[in-house]
Design a protein around this motif. Structure first.
Motif, mmCIF file in Angstrom:
data_model
loop_
_atom_site.group_PDB
_atom_site.id
_atom_site.type_symbol
_atom_site.label_atom_id
_atom_site.label_comp_id
_atom_site.label_asym_id
_atom_site.label_seq_id
_atom_site.Cartn_x
_atom_site.Cartn_y
_atom_site.Cartn_z
ATOM 1 N N SER A 169 0.825 -1.208 0.000
ATOM 2 C CA SER A 169 0.000 0.000 0.000
ATOM 3 C C SER A 169 0.857 1.254 0.000
ATOM 4 O O SER A 169 0.565 2.231 -0.703
ATOM 5 C CB SER A 169 -0.937 -0.004 1.212
ATOM 6 N N ILE A 172 2.308 1.885 -3.488
ATOM 7 C CA ILE A 172 1.339 2.518 -4.397
ATOM 8 C C ILE A 172 1.310 4.025 -4.167
ATOM 9 O O ILE A 172 1.290 4.814 -5.127
ATOM 10 C CB ILE A 172 -0.060 1.895 -4.206
ATOM 11 N N PRO A 187 -5.278 7.127 -5.139
ATOM 12 C CA PRO A 187 -4.569 5.861 -5.322
ATOM 13 C C PRO A 187 -5.499 4.764 -5.831
ATOM 14 O O PRO A 187 -6.690 4.735 -5.487
ATOM 15 C CB PRO A 187 -4.051 5.533 -3.921
#
Length: 260
Positions: A169, A172, A187
């Motif tokens: 995460s 990203i 995102p």
């Protein structure tokens, strides 16, 4: 060792830790900590965000290993594995993450940094002192048999799943900005399909795994604190995304897929 047989100082600190976590949750629902995208003036002196992150997280990477060094379980395979899992998270969080994140020129209030440092000192002590000094009398930790116990195996898998989810995460988010950029974008990919803050969700999962694999009150306290700290911030992020981006995906939750 049960809660009732813990040394008085340690027991009082642990109980206070549990009492303060729901209070912190309520406060953070009303007051968003002023750093990152929620930064604002009026919170006193500030320091560069990258330096603040390092100083804030470094105590955790130091205190628990020191508890191991000065504890009673040096060289024990179970103790070494606990140190390894802890450091897997905190070497990344205290060193690699701050140096990789973009937007390091932003500022963080010293009061926020100092509160994080204090938390990490107390939390590192509670976990480390139990695991490496108070726990040797507990049959759970007397032999390497704990490494094949279903609680340890399940907890370690949950911990690693949360850690990897957190890394993915964060990556990203890193990829959203080109060098020199400081703005925000929506995102996509990974767990961002379901929630606005999968990095927070993954970290909550990670420390729930720690609580399970250590089978300790201190580990449970850390998991509760993590949720109390990160859930309100995820809700703030979620509201911010929706206010800044009219096309923000309506199906996303804030932090827990399909729930919250």
């Amino acid at each position: 060792m049960t809660e009732s047989t813990l040394p008085p100082f340690y027991r009082a600190l642990l109980i206070s830790f549990f009492i303060l976590s729901p209070l912190t949750f309520v406060v953070l629902l009303r007051i968003t900590a002023p750093y990152g995208r929620h930064n604002k003036s009026g919170w006193g002196p500030t320091v560069p965000a990258t330096l603040a992150w390092i100083l804030m997280e470094l105590p955790a990477a130091l205190v628990l290993p020191l508890c191991y060094v000065f504890g009673e379980r040096q060289g024990h395979p179970v103790a070494l594995l606990f140190v390894g899992l802890w450091q897997l998270h905190y070497i990344h969080r205290a060193v690699l993450f701050p140096l990789r994140r973009r937007g390091g020129a932003r500022r963080m209030p010293i009061v926020i940094m100092a509160s994080g440092m204090l938390f990490n000192v107390i939390n590192g002590y509670l976990n480390g002192h139990y695991l490496f000094t108070l726990a040797p009398d507990d049959p759970l930790y007397q032999s390497t048999g704990w490494l094949t116990d279903h609680r340890f195996l399940a907890g370690a898998l949950v911990f690693l799943a949360g850690f990897l989810g957190n890394l993915h995460s964060d990556q990203i988010l890193f990829n959203l900005r080109r060098p020199g950029e400081t703005g925000y974008r929506i995102p996509h990919g990974g767990l961002y399909r379901f929630v606005s803050c999968p990095n927070y969700f993954s970290e909550i999962v990670e420390w729930c795994g720690w609580a399970l694999c250590t089978w300790s009150w201190a580990g449970l306290g850390f998991a509760v604190w993590t949720a109390a700290n990160l859930m309100p911030r995820a809700l703030s992020h979620h509201r911010w995304y929706r206010s800044e981006f009219p096309d923000y995906p309506k199906e996303r939750k804030a932090v827990v897929p399909g729930v919250l």
